[in-house]
Write a protein that holds these residues in place. Structure first.
Motif, PDB file in Angstrom:
ATOM      1  N   LYS A 268     119.274  37.281  10.792  1.00  0.00           N
ATOM      2  CA  LYS A 268     119.633  35.905  11.131  1.00  0.00           C
ATOM      3  C   LYS A 268     118.493  34.957  10.776  1.00  0.00           C
ATOM      4  O   LYS A 268     118.715  33.853  10.266  1.00  0.00           O
ATOM      5  CB  LYS A 268     119.956  35.792  12.627  1.00  0.00           C
ATOM      6  N   LEU A 269     117.276  35.410  11.005  1.00  0.00           N
ATOM      7  CA  LEU A 269     116.105  34.602  10.657  1.00  0.00           C
ATOM      8  C   LEU A 269     115.900  34.556   9.141  1.00  0.00           C
ATOM      9  O   LEU A 269     115.543  33.514   8.584  1.00  0.00           O
ATOM     10  CB  LEU A 269     114.853  35.169  11.333  1.00  0.00           C
TER      11      LEU A 269
ATOM     12  N   ARG B 194     113.658  29.188  13.694  1.00  0.00           N
ATOM     13  CA  ARG B 194     113.938  30.526  13.167  1.00  0.00           C
ATOM     14  C   ARG B 194     112.878  30.954  12.153  1.00  0.00           C
ATOM     15  O   ARG B 194     112.465  32.119  12.136  1.00  0.00           O
ATOM     16  CB  ARG B 194     115.331  30.552  12.528  1.00  0.00           C
TER      17      ARG B 194
END
Length: 299
Positions: A9-10, A40
């Motif tokens: 996700k990052l 993030r």
């Protein structure tokens, strides 16, 4: 390196910033706030203990960032491939990001890709730039494969020689009558408008420097970022230019263009670079491009 540190996700946020060249547009692309994008990336950098994004203009990934983005792109491809295998009817199209030179795209590359495009559910994302810089798109993680004039590979990738692009220096009969009545000489070249693709395109400048002793800036030169426009402007008597033989062969035979220096053709080697762990689709694409190119390019 602890692979448990990789949070996809990052990584998706880092990929979006590099691709969009903007935190704001990356946030819009991922449907989150700009602050969330920043957080993030900061968290990802904290996890790895070093900067992954160089805050410059243009924005670019650090060495480790490029390594991670290359991994991320290959993971996305493998996930899409698995999705198609599990459910071919509802699977989304696979996006294949390729970095290619304009002359290949304008001549033989589409024909090479056509069989696979007709058979597979593919979305192409093409970065079109000079063949001397395409390999950087793979290093940055933006491209899964590229056409390059450089043989040396990136760690984890393969390089395949596919042939030579041959370039011929041409002009229209009217242009020759205006500028080259007495032949192509150092004096005539000082006044005849030339063409280059962009600031990275040193083929023309190198040729004129090595064969006629003129440096960049000592003669007029258009900057035209289109292979098709190279031919069009030459036909319109706006300049002389180096073009791939694919682009001008018919015009030479018809007499619309003249080969100015038949004894001086330029041969540029081309290599296909691709990641070793690229998935079945990328393997099929690579096989198709290598096979087709070796049939049509000069050896």
């Amino acid at each position: 390196m602890d692979l448990s540190q990789i949070d996809y996700k990052l990584l998706k946020a880092l990929d979006a910033v590099v691709m969009e060249q903007s935190f704001e547009r990356a946030a819009q692309r991922l449907f989150i706030t700009q602050s969330a994008i920043s957080q993030r990336i900061k968290l990802l950098e904290k996890n790895f203990g070093e900067p992954l994004l160089v805050r410059s203009s243009p924005l670019k990934a650090s060495d480790l960032g490029r390594l991670l983005l290359g991994h991320y792109q290959r993971v996305l491809q493998l996930e899409a491939e698995l999705s198609q295998q599990l459910d071919a009817q509802t699977a989304v199209a696979q996006t294949l990001s390729l970095a290619v030179n304009a002359d290949s795209l304008a001549s033989w590359l589409i024909s090479a890709l056509s069989p696979l495009l007709q058979k597979e559910n593919i979305h192409l994302n093409l970065f079109v730039q000079d063949e001397s810089t395409t390999l950087e798109r793979m290093r940055s993680g933006e491209a899964l494969a590229c056409l390059s004039n450089q043989e040396k590979t990136i760690n984890g990738s393969d390089s395949h020689f596919i042939g030579y692009m041959e370039y011929v220096c041409v002009a229209s009969p009217d242009f020759v009558d205006r500028f080259f009545k007495n032949g192509v000489t150092q004096t005539s070249l000082r006044y005849a408008p030339a063409m280059s693709f962009d600031q990275h395109d040193d083929m023309h400048f190198s040729f004129i420097r090595e064969n006629f002793g003129l440096q960049m800036g000592e003669y007029p030169c258009h900057t035209i970022r289109s292979s098709e426009a190279f031919v069009d402007l030459t036909l319109a008597s706006g300049a002389y230019s180096f073009n791939s033989i694919f682009s001008v062969e018919a015009h030479l035979k018809a007499g619309r263009l003249i080969d100015l220096l038949p004894e001086h053709r330029v041969r540029v080697p081309l290599y296909w670079h691709c990641w070793q762990l690229g998935g079945e689709l990328m393997q099929s694409l690579s096989k198709q491009i290598i096979s087709y190119a070796r049939e049509v390019l000069k050896e």
